[in-house]
Every structure is written in structure tokens, then in C-alpha cells.
Design a protein around this motif. Structure first.
Motif, PDB file in Angstrom:
ATOM      1  N   ASP A  24      39.865  44.613  58.207  1.00 46.93           N
ATOM      2  CA  ASP A  24      40.775  43.886  57.309  1.00 46.93           C
ATOM      3  C   ASP A  24      40.252  42.488  57.021  1.00 46.93           C
ATOM      4  O   ASP A  24      41.024  41.547  56.820  1.00 46.93           O
ATOM      5  N   PRO A  58      38.412  49.539  48.942  1.00 47.25           N
ATOM      6  CA  PRO A  58      39.220  49.271  47.736  1.00 47.25           C
ATOM      7  C   PRO A  58      40.433  48.394  48.000  1.00 47.25           C
ATOM      8  O   PRO A  58      40.799  47.578  47.143  1.00 47.25           O
ATOM      9  N   THR A  59      41.068  48.531  49.167  1.00 49.23           N
ATOM     10  CA  THR A  59      42.304  47.786  49.427  1.00 49.23           C
ATOM     11  C   THR A  59      42.224  46.902  50.668  1.00 49.23           C
ATOM     12  O   THR A  59      43.106  46.067  50.879  1.00 49.23           O
ATOM     13  N   ARG A  60      41.175  47.054  51.488  1.00 49.15           N
ATOM     14  CA  ARG A  60      41.102  46.282  52.724  1.00 49.15           C
ATOM     15  C   ARG A  60      39.851  45.410  52.718  1.00 49.15           C
ATOM     16  O   ARG A  60      39.557  44.756  51.708  1.00 49.15           O
TER      17      ARG A  60
END
Length: 420
Positions: free
Chosen positions: A372, A409-411
Motif C-alpha cells: 500500500d 491499479p488501486t494500491r
């Protein structure tokens, strides 16, 4: 042709086939040119003979002869068109002057025909000459025979040149093919020497000597590297074992919470160092015969141990490390090697993450570590931290794995090791 000449192994035969084709083409062209040259030279000779006979005929007609006269065994002269045979008259009626060979296919004869005029006592008279030129020209058999002589001479010369070219190509190309075969057959064997024929060109002799020298230097460098890693790993094992033993003695006594955490960190760092030494030693031992290593299935316990040993910093940063196993891979890598690869990726992910969690996703074909963190674009170097990813990349190449480090893509980042 470009495809045939792309490989030196087929270059000799390709050159031979190409040269044979060119030789045949040159022979055909030589035969055609020679036949045309003979025909052209015969026509020019006949025309010049007709012009010489014209002067004789004019002199005799002026001398009083008339009608048809015989100049010699080949040529007849006429000063009256009505006396000329009908088959030749058609070539003369529409021309004031004419000089050329006339062929009568139905009679299988040819004549050199000349038409002109001469003056006598102020009057102009027609003059026609018919010369049996086919009596002195080459017939078909003679043309074929003489052409075959020329073609035979050209073929002999082409064979000589082709033989010389073939021997030169063997001298220049075969040594290169031989070296290429030796390179392929000696792949992975740094102790074998290259050999070459004594008849090869001097440049190939020098090339072979240099290849042997480079192979000798490489073999010495590999032996020095292996000896260094072997001795270094041996020398490192002893102090690491002492540190680990002393740390265990300290852990038996009652310690404060702070000291206990330090003891755990020392134990973890020592274990990592021992793992790294074992991995480096296994590289030295197996770097030349990775394909000979036995396949083994990775166990869940082994993965959990690797995650636990490399997650101490995550606990200090209050990060959650989650291991998700979909299926277990089957690899040739020893436990220390896998520990070094996955452990480096886990520690890099923890170092790049300030808060959140680390996900380790395991399948039969791939291990992925997702963090993350801020991603590659915000990090100082897309190659990761220090020596860790360099070691991972080198081990991946050695075991023919595919290592990639990309943005999620999201982290944060996704570090993946693909085994397929």
C-alpha cells in the motif's frame, strides 16, 4: 536468395547452386551471342562481296555484254529486270536500290540480292546481282558445332572458377561453421578448448586463440568467484553461529520489554544473514547445473515461515501482512534461495509502506507481493532499495523465472515472480 544466404551452414551449397545457375545462364547467353555474331558477320561478308561483284558486272556490261552474265560460280548479274527469276522480282519492283539476304523457305535456299543502276552512253540501266550466299555460309550443324566449342570452353573456365570459389568458400566459411558448432556443443563447459583446421585463414586462427584465451580467463574468474563465495560463506557462518547462540542465551534470562524486542531483532537479522549465506553458497554450488536440481513442492509451512521471519519490521510499523495461498508451486530452488527472493520482496514492500497492509498472493505459477505504498512514480528509484532487488533479479534469471515490478491499479506496487 537472402533467406539462403542468412545461414553460413548453407552458404557454401547456396553459393555453389547460385554459381551453377549463373554458369548455365552465361552458357546460354554465350551460345546465343556467338550464333548471332556468326549470322551477322556472314551477312556483312555477303554484302561486301556483292558490292565487289557489282563493279565487275558494270565493267562487263559496259564492255558490251548484256542480259544475264555469270560473274563467278556464286554470282549472276542482270541488266534487265525481266530476266530476273520471279521469286526475287517481288523484292526489286518497289525498290530503286536493294541489298540484303533473301530466304526462300519453301525452296530452303537463300540469296544475297543487290539492285542498283549504272550509266552507259548517257542512258541508265538496272543492275541486279544474285549471289548463292548459302553455299559459303555456315549451315546449322556447323553453327551448333562451333557454338558448342565456345560453350565447352566457357564451361571449362566456369568449372575452374567454380572450383576455386568453392575451395575459397570452404576455407573462409567452414571454419566459422566449425567454431559455431563448438560454441553450441561446449555451452556451459568453460574448460573445453576450441580447435580449428590448420588450413583455415589466419584471421580464424587468431579468433580461435582469442576464444580459448577468453574461455580460460572466464574459467579462472568462475573458479575465483566460487572459491571466494565458498570461503566467505564458511568464514561468515562461524561468527553468525556465535551471535545466534549468544542471543539465545540472553533470551533465557528475564529481560525488559525493550531488551526483549532487541533480542528478537538480533535473532531475526542473524537468521536472515544465515539464510543469505546459505543462498549464496547454493548459488556457487548449483549455478552451472540448475537444470539438474530436483523439483520440490513448496509447502504452506515454508511460506508461513518466510513471511514470519521477514515481517518483524511490519509489526513495528503496525502493518498487516496477509498470506493467501491459492495453490502451491513446484520449484527447483532450495529453501534458502526461495527465502532470499520472497524475503527481499516482502522487506521492500514493508519499507515502502507507511500504513495499510502487505498481501502475499501465491499460486502454482506465480508469487505476488502487493503493498500500500506510494507506487513506483513517487519512489526515488523504480528498481527498489539497495542490493535486494538486484539479487532477486539475478536469481530469477538463473532459475529462468520472470521478475516484474509494476504499479497496482488501486494500491501501491506489485512485485511478481512468475515460474511458468
Amino acid at each position: 536468395m537472402k533467406r539462403l544466404l542468412r545461414s553460413t551452414q548453407s552458404l557454401t551449397s547456396s553459393l555453389a547452386a547460385f554459381f551453377i545457375s549463373i554458369s548455365i545462364l552465361i552458357g546460354i547467353v554465350a551460345f546465343t551471342v556467338f550464333a548471332l555474331a556468326i549470322h551477322w558477320s556472314e551477312d556483312r561478308m555477303g554484302e561486301r562481296r556483292a558490292l565487289l561483284d557489282r563493279d565487275i558486272a558494270v565493267e562487263r556490261f559496259i564492255g558490251g555484254e548484256t542480259g544475264k552474265i555469270k560473274i563467278d560460280v556464286l554470282t549472276d548479274a542482270y541488266n534487265d529486270l525481266s530476266l530476273v527469276p520471279n521469286e526475287y522480282r517481288q523484292f526489286l519492283t518497289n525498290h530503286d536500290t536493294y541489298l540484303g539476304e533473301v530466304e526462300m523457305d519453301h525452296l530452303q535456299i537463300s540469296r544475297m540480292v543487290y539492285k542498283g543502276t549504272y550509266s552507259h552512253n548517257g542512258k541508265s540501266y538496272d543492275l541486279v546481282l544474285l549471289s548463292r550466299i548459302d553455299n559459303v555460309e555456315f549451315d546449322l550443324d556447323e553453327i551448333v558445332y562451333s557454338s558448342l566449342i565456345v560453350v565447352t570452353i566457357v564451361s571449362i573456365l566456369m568449372c575452374i572458377f567454380g572450383t576455386v570459389l568453392y575451395r575459397l568458400s570452404i576455407r573462409l566459411i567452414e571454419p566459422l561453421n566449425d567454431i559455431a558448432k563448438q560454441l553450441e556443443s561446449h555451452s556451459g563447459n568453460s574448460e573445453s578448448e576450441f580447435s580449428i583446421s590448420a588450413e583455415a585463414a589466419e584471421e580464424f586462427q587468431i579468433l580461435t586463440e582469442r576464444l580459448n584465451q577468453y574461455r580460460t580467463d572466464l574459467n579462472l574468474a568462475l573458479k575465483r568467484e566460487q572459491a571466494f563465495a565458498r570461503y566467505a560463506s564458511h568464514e561468515l557462518r562461524t561468527p553468525l553461529t556465535v551471535v545466534k547462540g549468544a542471543n539465545k542465551l540472553l533470551a533465557r534470562k528475564e529481560q525488559s520489554d525493550f531488551n526483549q524486542r532487541q533480542i528478537e531483532r538480533i535473532d531475526s537479522a542473524t537468521s536472515q544473514m544465515i539464510t543469505m549465506v546459505d543462498a549464496l553458497l547454493s548459488l556457487v554450488r548449483y549455478e552451472r547445473n540448475v537444470d539438474d536440481l530436483p523439483l520440490r513442492q513448496i509447502t504452506s509451512t515454508e511460506l508461513e515461515t518466510i513471511v514470519s521471519d521477514n515481517s518483524i519490521q511490519a509489526r513495528d510499523k503496525q502493518l498487516k501482512v496477509r498470506l493467501e495461498v491459492e495453490s502451491l508451486p513446484t520449484l527447483k530452488a532450495a529453501q534458502p534461495v526461495l527465502n532470499m527472493v520472497v524475503g527481499n520482496l516482502i522487506r521492500n514492500a514493508i519499507a515502502a509502506t507507511a500504513q495499510g497492509e502487505i498481501t502475499i498472493w501465491v499460486t502454482e505459477q506465480q508469487i505476488s507481493i502487493i503493498d500500500d505504498g506510494p507506487g513506483l512514480n513517487a519512489t526515488p528509484s523504480a528498481d527498489g532499495h539497495g542490493l535486494g532487488l538486484l539479487i532477486v533479479d539475478d536469481l530469477s534469471q538463473r532459475y529462468e523465472w520472470q521478475f516484474s515490478l509494476t504499479n497496482h491499479p488501486t494500491r501501491g506496487c506489485v512485485a511478481s515472480i512468475s515460474f511458468g
